[in-house]
Design a protein around this motif. Structure first.
Motif, PDB file in Angstrom:
ATOM      1  N   LEU A 341       0.828  -1.205   0.000  1.00  0.00           N
ATOM      2  CA  LEU A 341       0.000   0.000   0.000  1.00  0.00           C
ATOM      3  C   LEU A 341       0.867   1.262   0.000  1.00  0.00           C
ATOM      4  O   LEU A 341       0.627   2.205  -0.764  1.00  0.00           O
ATOM      5  CB  LEU A 341      -0.923  -0.019   1.216  1.00  0.00           C
ATOM      6  CG  LEU A 341      -1.823   1.196   1.421  1.00  0.00           C
ATOM      7  CD1 LEU A 341      -2.755   1.379   0.234  1.00  0.00           C
ATOM      8  CD2 LEU A 341      -2.627   1.043   2.719  1.00  0.00           C
ATOM      9  N   SER A 342       1.877   1.286   0.857  1.00  0.00           N
ATOM     10  CA  SER A 342       2.745   2.460   0.964  1.00  0.00           C
ATOM     11  C   SER A 342       3.465   2.737  -0.352  1.00  0.00           C
ATOM     12  O   SER A 342       3.496   3.886  -0.834  1.00  0.00           O
ATOM     13  CB  SER A 342       3.758   2.260   2.085  1.00  0.00           C
ATOM     14  OG  SER A 342       4.667   3.331   2.147  1.00  0.00           O
ATOM     15  N   LEU A 343       4.032   1.714  -0.963  1.00  0.00           N
ATOM     16  CA  LEU A 343       4.753   1.921  -2.217  1.00  0.00           C
ATOM     17  C   LEU A 343       3.811   2.382  -3.327  1.00  0.00           C
ATOM     18  O   LEU A 343       4.199   3.175  -4.195  1.00  0.00           O
ATOM     19  CB  LEU A 343       5.468   0.636  -2.624  1.00  0.00           C
ATOM     20  CG  LEU A 343       6.653   0.229  -1.735  1.00  0.00           C
ATOM     21  CD1 LEU A 343       7.209  -1.122  -2.162  1.00  0.00           C
ATOM     22  CD2 LEU A 343       7.753   1.281  -1.758  1.00  0.00           C
ATOM     23  N   GLN A 344       2.583   1.896  -3.299  1.00  0.00           N
ATOM     24  CA  GLN A 344       1.608   2.320  -4.302  1.00  0.00           C
ATOM     25  C   GLN A 344       1.338   3.818  -4.206  1.00  0.00           C
ATOM     26  O   GLN A 344       1.297   4.527  -5.220  1.00  0.00           O
ATOM     27  CB  GLN A 344       0.308   1.527  -4.111  1.00  0.00           C
ATOM     28  CG  GLN A 344      -0.776   1.824  -5.126  1.00  0.00           C
ATOM     29  CD  GLN A 344      -2.070   1.091  -4.817  1.00  0.00           C
ATOM     30  OE1 GLN A 344      -3.000   1.654  -4.233  1.00  0.00           O
ATOM     31  NE2 GLN A 344      -2.141  -0.171  -5.194  1.00  0.00           N
ATOM     32  N   VAL A 345       1.168   4.315  -2.973  1.00  0.00           N
ATOM     33  CA  VAL A 345       0.863   5.730  -2.793  1.00  0.00           C
ATOM     34  C   VAL A 345       2.123   6.593  -2.998  1.00  0.00           C
ATOM     35  O   VAL A 345       2.049   7.702  -3.531  1.00  0.00           O
ATOM     36  CB  VAL A 345       0.230   5.977  -1.412  1.00  0.00           C
ATOM     37  CG1 VAL A 345      -0.081   7.450  -1.203  1.00  0.00           C
ATOM     38  CG2 VAL A 345      -1.054   5.158  -1.267  1.00  0.00           C
TER      39      VAL A 345
END
Length: 547
Positions: A341-345
């Motif tokens: 999730l973090s890398l996506q954002v």
């Protein structure tokens, strides 16, 4: 499964009945042989004696043959008797071994889940008949997955064995102990209704015992435990219900900060349902692009000049609207979704920030869970390459509490990021452990004072003293300071007077969407102009001035 077990069991029963019939026949033959031996043996021996003293012509040949046959049959019977006894012993031992293996966890020697559910139900019924109660402990080791990921499965097995030993040491011998699977343990204790405080004391001892580190290959692995307790006060309570309730209480304890015990209460069930809904929403929302970056301004306190933005994650849910990070980030961390999730954002943030002026920094927060991933620096570097975002314009914020578990791994990650040109900031300074040792061990470029100290600074002399000490520490280390949570002008003036260089908070502006951020930067002339290969150089310069 039941049908399979019955089908497999039937031939064994037929084999045993056939063996029994053969044993009866053999036994009958032996008894007959003994009776014949008594009848023929006396006659044959008498004839032999008479022959030896010269009074007869020798024993009858038929009787002699019968005697030998009787002896052979008796020896056969004795041998069969010994074989039968040995077979019974072997079968008994094999059945006991099979029952042990079927009921026991091989790693810890505790009961397994199947045996616990069966025996636990009997325990509840017996306790209810005696007007007593049953407490079920469900204990989960905190961050056990990290032990396997970092130290290997041999270390994980070592931790489980040590945990089982400590559980056995603390609990009374008559407690039923089981390993449900993974790093979850269960214990059941019968107690008098008035002795609930003793159950609390045992639970507290268990949690304390599991706080101690575990030695493995010259390493000291730190573990802890969260413990949920369910109560059975009548025979109608089922084991499935108790395990579920204790599991809910255990996760409630994790949400409260881990390393504690807590009793199940009915209201917790609703909280679990909400949590499950959020986790399901996260899993579904990620591929739909519902998670987006917002940007909070960071300002030079003395001049008021905009110097950067901190990226804050938001969940733009079509069902519930804009959801703040404190509602879903902890659940994403617990469920193991935070890394993806973090890398996506962050990817979205980098794509948006490519248009910013090079003087504007992008700061991103990194979850403690991501710092347990040995490949994290490579993943972040891959994002920089794929998006074309300059590493020199990126600042990675690492919370101090995330450095506690595995400092060597964190050192490797941050060194790799520094080598790529990324800046590093120590976030929430003063709220974690061994701050000075971290500043010495890791190549940080900036210190961020936690907003709790800034909020309390004006009303608390202690908080103000901490802020002053952090600012002076930064000056001595030539490390600039950022203050979080600057909510009003008075706080900004005081921080400027104390020497703080940079601040962020509602006083300077709330977090904005990527589009709103771009409009603000455009108004201030802080957006890059993309190269225009078809436009003359002078025209391109003019376009840049207009932008």
């Amino acid at each position: 499964m039941v049908g399979t077990i019955q089908t497999m069991a039937a031939p064994r029963r037929r084999d045993r009945s056939e063996d029994a019939r053969r044993d009866i026949v053999a036994g009958g033959i032996v008894v007959a042989a003994i009776l014949l031996f008594v009848g023929t043996g006396s006659n044959v021996m008498q004839a032999v004696v008479q022959t030896l003293i010269g009074l007869g012509g020798g024993p009858d040949k038929v009787l002699s043959v019968a005697l030998v046959l009787n002896i052979a049959l008796i020896l056969f019977g004795w041998r069969r008797y010994e074989d039968l006894n040995r077979e019974i012993r072997e079968r008994t031992e094999a059945e006991q071994r099979a029952r042990y293996l079927a009921d026991t966890d091989p790693l810890t020697g505790f009961l397994n889940r199947r045996a616990l559910l069966a025996r636990g139900q009997e325990l509840i019924a017996r306790a209810a008949a005696q007007q007593r109660q049953v407490a079920l402990f469900l204990l989960d080791l905190d961050h056990f997955k990290t032990v396997n990921d970092i130290h290997g499965h041999a270390a994980g097995d070592r931790v489980l064995k040590v945990a089982a030993d400590r559980i056995s040491t603390v609990l009374p011998p008559n407690a039923a102990k089981a390993r449900l699977g993974g790093d979850e343990f269960v214990a059941m204790l019968v107690f008098e209704p008035a002795a609930r405080s003793q159950i609390d004391a045992l639970a507290a001892q268990l949690v304390a015992a599991l706080e101690d580190s575990v030695a493995h290959d010259a390493q000291h692995i730190r573990i802890g435990a969260s413990l949920g307790i369910a109560l059975a006060d009548d025979a109608s309570t089922t084991m499935e219900t108790m395990v579920r309730q204790a599991d809910i209480a255990m996760y409630h304890g994790k949400d409260k900060g881990r390393n504690r015990h807590i009793w199940f209460e009915p209201g917790m069930e609703m909280a679990v349902q909400v949590r499950n809904q959020i986790e399901t929403g996260i899993r579904g929302g990620m591929p739909r692009g519902e998670f987006v970056p917002h940007f909070e301004p960071q300002v030079d306190i003395a001049s008021g000049r905009l110097v950067g933005f901190e990226m804050l994650m938001r969940w733009d849910s079509p069902e519930y609207g804009m959801i703040p990070p404190e509602r879903f980030i902890p659940i994403a961390e617990e469920s193991g979704l935070i890394g993806e999730l973090s890398l996506q954002v962050i990817r979205q943030a980098m794509e948006a920030a490519k248009a910013w002026d090079p003087s504007i920094m992008l700061a991103v927060n990194i979850s403690p869970q991501q710092l347990k991933d040995p490949w994290f620096s490579q993943k972040l570097t891959k994002l920089l390459v794929e998006t074309g975002f300059p590493a020199s314009q990126l600042e990675v914020e690492i919370t101090e509490s995330s450095l506690f578990e595995n400092l060597p791994l964190v050192r490797s990650i941050v060194t790799s990021l520094k080598n790529q040109g990324v800046s590093l900031s120590l976030d929430d300074f003063g709220t974690g452990y061994s701050s000075l040792s971290h500043l010495r061990a890791l190549p940080f470029d900036r210190i961020k004072i936690d907003k709790s100290f800034i909020a309390a600074m004006r009303g608390s002399s202690d908080a103000r003293a901490i802020v002053v000490a952090i600012i002076r520490l930064g000056e001595s280390l030539a490390m600039p300071i950022t203050a979080e949570g600057v909510e009003d002008e008075a706080s900004a003036i005081e921080l400027m007077r104390l020497g703080c260089l940079k601040g962020q908070g509602w006083h300077y502006g709330r977090a904005m969407s990527a589009d709103d951020t771009a409009r603000m930067l455009a108004d201030r002339g802080l957006l890059r102009m993309p190269a225009l290969p078809d436009a003359p150089a002078g025209e391109e310069d003019e376009l840049r001035k207009q932008a």
